[in-house]
Design a protein around this motif. Structure first.
Motif, PDB file in Angstrom:
ATOM      1  N   PHE A   1       0.684  -1.341  -0.086  1.00  0.00           N
ATOM      2  CA  PHE A   1       0.415   0.016  -0.442  1.00  0.00           C
ATOM      3  C   PHE A   1       0.486   1.334  -0.377  1.00  0.00           C
ATOM      4  O   PHE A   1       0.786   2.589  -0.922  1.00  0.00           O
ATOM      5  CB  PHE A   1      -0.900  -0.175   1.150  1.00  0.00           C
ATOM      6  CG  PHE A   1      -1.965   1.129   1.922  1.00  0.00           C
ATOM      7  CD1 PHE A   1      -2.546   1.800   0.646  1.00  0.00           C
ATOM      8  CD2 PHE A   1      -1.231   2.420   2.454  1.00  0.00           C
ATOM      9  CE1 PHE A   1      -3.288   2.445   0.957  1.00  0.00           C
ATOM     10  CE2 PHE A   1      -2.437   3.153   2.449  1.00  0.00           C
ATOM     11  CZ  PHE A   1      -3.063   3.845   1.400  1.00  0.00           C
TER      12      PHE A   1
ATOM     13  N   ARG B   1      -4.144   9.710   0.223  1.00  0.00           N
ATOM     14  CA  ARG B   1      -5.350   8.766   1.281  1.00  0.00           C
ATOM     15  C   ARG B   1      -4.171   8.265   2.814  1.00  0.00           C
ATOM     16  O   ARG B   1      -3.083   7.955   3.240  1.00  0.00           O
ATOM     17  CB  ARG B   1      -4.365   7.288   0.729  1.00  0.00           C
ATOM     18  CG  ARG B   1      -5.603   7.105  -0.965  1.00  0.00           C
ATOM     19  CD  ARG B   1      -6.056   5.705  -1.910  1.00  0.00           C
ATOM     20  NE  ARG B   1      -7.294   5.031  -0.309  1.00  0.00           N
ATOM     21  CZ  ARG B   1      -6.939   3.734  -0.588  1.00  0.00           C
ATOM     22  NH1 ARG B   1      -6.004   3.392  -2.030  1.00  0.00           N
ATOM     23  NH2 ARG B   1      -7.584   2.935   0.368  1.00  0.00           N
TER      24      ARG B   1
ATOM     25  N   ARG C   1      -7.007   4.200   7.709  1.00  0.00           N
ATOM     26  CA  ARG C   1      -8.427   4.778   7.221  1.00  0.00           C
ATOM     27  C   ARG C   1      -8.095   3.387   6.577  1.00  0.00           C
ATOM     28  O   ARG C   1      -8.749   2.174   7.126  1.00  0.00           O
ATOM     29  CB  ARG C   1      -9.113   5.596   7.027  1.00  0.00           C
ATOM     30  CG  ARG C   1      -9.869   4.844   6.693  1.00  0.00           C
ATOM     31  CD  ARG C   1     -10.561   6.347   5.611  1.00  0.00           C
ATOM     32  NE  ARG C   1     -10.973   7.135   6.792  1.00  0.00           N
ATOM     33  CZ  ARG C   1     -11.424   7.498   6.947  1.00  0.00           C
ATOM     34  NH1 ARG C   1     -11.663   8.737   5.998  1.00  0.00           N
ATOM     35  NH2 ARG C   1     -12.374   8.693   7.440  1.00  0.00           N
ATOM     36  N   TRP C   2      -6.837   2.719   5.957  1.00  0.00           N
ATOM     37  CA  TRP C   2      -6.979   1.848   5.055  1.00  0.00           C
ATOM     38  C   TRP C   2      -6.835   1.064   5.596  1.00  0.00           C
ATOM     39  O   TRP C   2      -6.792  -0.559   5.420  1.00  0.00           O
ATOM     40  CB  TRP C   2      -5.519   2.486   4.045  1.00  0.00           C
ATOM     41  CG  TRP C   2      -5.169   1.248   3.184  1.00  0.00           C
ATOM     42  CD1 TRP C   2      -5.786   1.010   1.788  1.00  0.00           C
ATOM     43  CD2 TRP C   2      -4.526  -0.219   3.480  1.00  0.00           C
ATOM     44  NE1 TRP C   2      -5.784  -0.409   1.197  1.00  0.00           N
ATOM     45  CE2 TRP C   2      -5.129  -0.567   1.961  1.00  0.00           C
ATOM     46  CE3 TRP C   2      -3.507  -0.595   4.292  1.00  0.00           C
ATOM     47  CZ2 TRP C   2      -4.286  -1.686   1.941  1.00  0.00           C
ATOM     48  CZ3 TRP C   2      -3.045  -1.954   4.412  1.00  0.00           C
ATOM     49  CH2 TRP C   2      -2.774  -2.678   3.307  1.00  0.00           C
TER      50      TRP C   2
ATOM     51  N   GLU D   1      -9.855  -0.336   7.542  1.00  0.00           N
ATOM     52  CA  GLU D   1     -10.498  -0.781   6.763  1.00  0.00           C
ATOM     53  C   GLU D   1     -10.557  -2.103   5.840  1.00  0.00           C
ATOM     54  O   GLU D   1     -11.276  -3.033   5.614  1.00  0.00           O
ATOM     55  CB  GLU D   1     -10.718   0.311   5.319  1.00  0.00           C
ATOM     56  CG  GLU D   1     -11.267   1.570   5.699  1.00  0.00           C
ATOM     57  CD  GLU D   1     -11.373   3.038   5.081  1.00  0.00           C
ATOM     58  OE1 GLU D   1     -10.667   2.769   3.930  1.00  0.00           O
ATOM     59  OE2 GLU D   1     -12.169   3.417   4.299  1.00  0.00           O
ATOM     60  N   GLN D   2      -9.136  -2.381   5.570  1.00  0.00           N
ATOM     61  CA  GLN D   2      -8.435  -4.006   5.193  1.00  0.00           C
ATOM     62  C   GLN D   2      -8.636  -4.911   6.211  1.00  0.00           C
ATOM     63  O   GLN D   2      -8.084  -6.267   5.918  1.00  0.00           O
ATOM     64  CB  GLN D   2      -7.537  -3.680   4.115  1.00  0.00           C
ATOM     65  CG  GLN D   2      -7.098  -3.170   3.607  1.00  0.00           C
ATOM     66  CD  GLN D   2      -7.397  -3.494   2.349  1.00  0.00           C
ATOM     67  OE1 GLN D   2      -8.068  -4.403   1.818  1.00  0.00           O
ATOM     68  NE2 GLN D   2      -8.670  -2.273   1.667  1.00  0.00           N
TER      69      GLN D   2
ATOM     70  N   ASP E   1      -0.619   9.944   6.249  1.00  0.00           N
ATOM     71  CA  ASP E   1      -0.846   9.831   4.934  1.00  0.00           C
ATOM     72  C   ASP E   1       0.572   9.864   3.730  1.00  0.00           C
ATOM     73  O   ASP E   1       1.079  10.309   3.911  1.00  0.00           O
ATOM     74  CB  ASP E   1      -1.624  11.462   4.442  1.00  0.00           C
ATOM     75  CG  ASP E   1      -2.900  11.679   5.215  1.00  0.00           C
ATOM     76  OD1 ASP E   1      -3.532  10.641   5.767  1.00  0.00           O
ATOM     77  OD2 ASP E   1      -3.041  13.325   6.171  1.00  0.00           O
TER      78      ASP E   1
END
Length: 110
Positions: free
Chosen positions: A31, A61, A65-66, A69-70, A56
């Motif tokens: 990522f 992004r 948060r990523w 979410e994953q 970020d």
């Protein structure tokens, strides 16, 4: 936010041991590599003296948060000094990296 340590193992939904920390680290590396540089602002230190902040990617992004979410990290009142920027505190999800019974192995959070 709470994520597994890179050498940590967790139980899956069927109770089988797997290297959740290594899988989370590999996904995070991929990522982050997709958009560099990374920009972080540190706001505090946790009870172990580690820096706590928001990061970020160059494309804007949110790393935190990523991860949530994953299903690679958890966020909530007991897992962070400050809430993740731009998020609503959410309940711990069954799709977490450590299995449906939420961090069942010793050292897997909480």
């Amino acid at each position: 936010m709470d994520a597994p340590e890179s050498r940590q193992h967790c139980d899956d939904a069927k109770g089988f041991d797997y290297p959740c920390g290594r899988r989370a680290a590999q996904a995070l590396d991929k990522f982050l590599a997709a958009s560099r540089p990374l920009h972080c602002s540190f706001v505090d230190r946790d009870r172990y003296g580690r820096l706590v902040g928001n990061c970020d990617r160059a494309d804007g992004r949110s790393v935190q948060r990523w991860l949530v979410e994953q299903g690679l990290a958890l966020t909530g009142p007991s897992t962070a000094t400050a809430p993740m920027r731009g998020s609503r505190r959410r309940q711990r999800r069954q799709s977490s990296v450590c299995g449906p019974e939420l961090f069942r192995r010793l050292g897997c959070g909480v």
